[in-house]
Design a protein around this motif. Structure first.
Motif, mmCIF file in Angstrom:
data_model
loop_
_atom_site.group_PDB
_atom_site.id
_atom_site.type_symbol
_atom_site.label_atom_id
_atom_site.label_comp_id
_atom_site.label_asym_id
_atom_site.label_seq_id
_atom_site.Cartn_x
_atom_site.Cartn_y
_atom_site.Cartn_z
ATOM 1 N N SER A 38 17.010 47.726 72.053
ATOM 2 C CA SER A 38 17.170 47.159 73.396
ATOM 3 C C SER A 38 18.319 46.173 73.514
ATOM 4 N N GLU A 39 19.173 46.059 72.474
ATOM 5 C CA GLU A 39 20.293 45.122 72.527
ATOM 6 C C GLU A 39 21.632 45.742 72.140
ATOM 7 N N ARG A 40 21.663 46.493 71.016
ATOM 8 C CA ARG A 40 22.953 46.937 70.486
ATOM 9 C C ARG A 40 22.773 48.201 69.657
ATOM 10 N N LEU A 41 23.715 49.145 69.851
ATOM 11 C CA LEU A 41 23.707 50.382 69.091
ATOM 12 C C LEU A 41 25.147 50.675 68.683
ATOM 13 N N VAL A 42 25.367 50.909 67.389
ATOM 14 C CA VAL A 42 26.701 51.242 66.888
ATOM 15 C C VAL A 42 26.615 52.626 66.253
ATOM 16 N N LEU A 43 27.468 53.524 66.750
ATOM 17 C CA LEU A 43 27.490 54.904 66.296
ATOM 18 C C LEU A 43 28.880 55.296 65.826
ATOM 19 N N GLU A 56 30.413 51.165 70.048
ATOM 20 C CA GLU A 56 29.398 50.120 70.116
ATOM 21 C C GLU A 56 28.912 50.014 71.554
ATOM 22 N N LEU A 57 27.599 50.065 71.739
ATOM 23 C CA LEU A 57 26.987 49.901 73.052
ATOM 24 C C LEU A 57 26.158 48.627 73.026
ATOM 25 N N ARG A 58 26.418 47.732 73.980
ATOM 26 C CA ARG A 58 25.648 46.490 74.094
ATOM 27 C C ARG A 58 24.881 46.519 75.405
ATOM 28 N N GLY A 65 19.463 45.239 86.770
ATOM 29 C CA GLY A 65 19.037 46.213 85.766
ATOM 30 C C GLY A 65 19.554 45.830 84.387
ATOM 31 N N THR A 66 20.340 46.717 83.786
ATOM 32 C CA THR A 66 20.895 46.479 82.457
ATOM 33 C C THR A 66 22.387 46.772 82.469
ATOM 34 N N ARG A 67 23.174 45.801 82.041
ATOM 35 C CA ARG A 67 24.612 46.030 81.909
ATOM 36 C C ARG A 67 24.856 46.620 80.534
ATOM 37 N N VAL A 68 25.539 47.776 80.511
ATOM 38 C CA VAL A 68 25.884 48.448 79.266
ATOM 39 C C VAL A 68 27.392 48.359 79.089
ATOM 40 N N THR A 69 27.801 47.744 77.982
ATOM 41 C CA THR A 69 29.213 47.636 77.643
ATOM 42 C C THR A 69 29.490 48.564 76.478
ATOM 43 N N VAL A 70 30.510 49.405 76.621
ATOM 44 C CA VAL A 70 30.868 50.365 75.583
ATOM 45 C C VAL A 70 32.238 50.003 75.034
ATOM 46 N N THR A 71 32.307 49.860 73.713
ATOM 47 C CA THR A 71 33.581 49.597 73.041
ATOM 48 C C THR A 71 33.800 50.710 72.034
ATOM 49 N N GLU A 72 34.946 51.397 72.161
ATOM 50 C CA GLU A 72 35.248 52.506 71.263
ATOM 51 C C GLU A 72 36.505 52.195 70.471
ATOM 52 N N ALA A 73 36.439 52.441 69.175
ATOM 53 C CA ALA A 73 37.589 52.229 68.291
ATOM 54 C C ALA A 73 37.828 53.516 67.514
#
Length: 83
Positions: A38-43, A56-58, A65-73
């Motif tokens: 429910s906080e962070r997922l790194v794939l 990384e999804l935060r 609702g829920t803010r989802v931040t996606v960071t891709e490297a």
């Protein structure tokens, strides 16, 4: 993005194997590096002929609702192109 639903609901949708298969596509694969429910997922996302990327999804609860931040490297040669 902001998704209508609490972080637990969004987490469930992000980690549901059937839904995950939909957004990865036929050839896509994922390895989980880290998971904080429910906080962070790194794939690590990749295909057989592609070095892939680290995503990384935060998840953060907000009034709507829920803010989802996606960071891709990117990894491999694509990572070097940005250096």
């Amino acid at each position: 993005i902001t998704i209508d639903g609490d972080p637990d609901e969004v987490w469930e949708a992000l980690t549901d194997p059937e839904l995950l298969a939909e957004w990865l596509g036929e050839d896509g694969q994922a390895l989980v590096e880290e998971a904080e429910p429910s906080e962070r997922l790194v794939l690590w996302l990749y295909e057989d002929d592609d070095p892939g990327s680290r995503v990384e999804l935060r998840l953060v609860a907000v009034p709507d609702g829920t803010r989802v931040t996606v960071t891709e490297a990117p990894v491999g040669p694509f990572a070097l192109a940005g250096a």
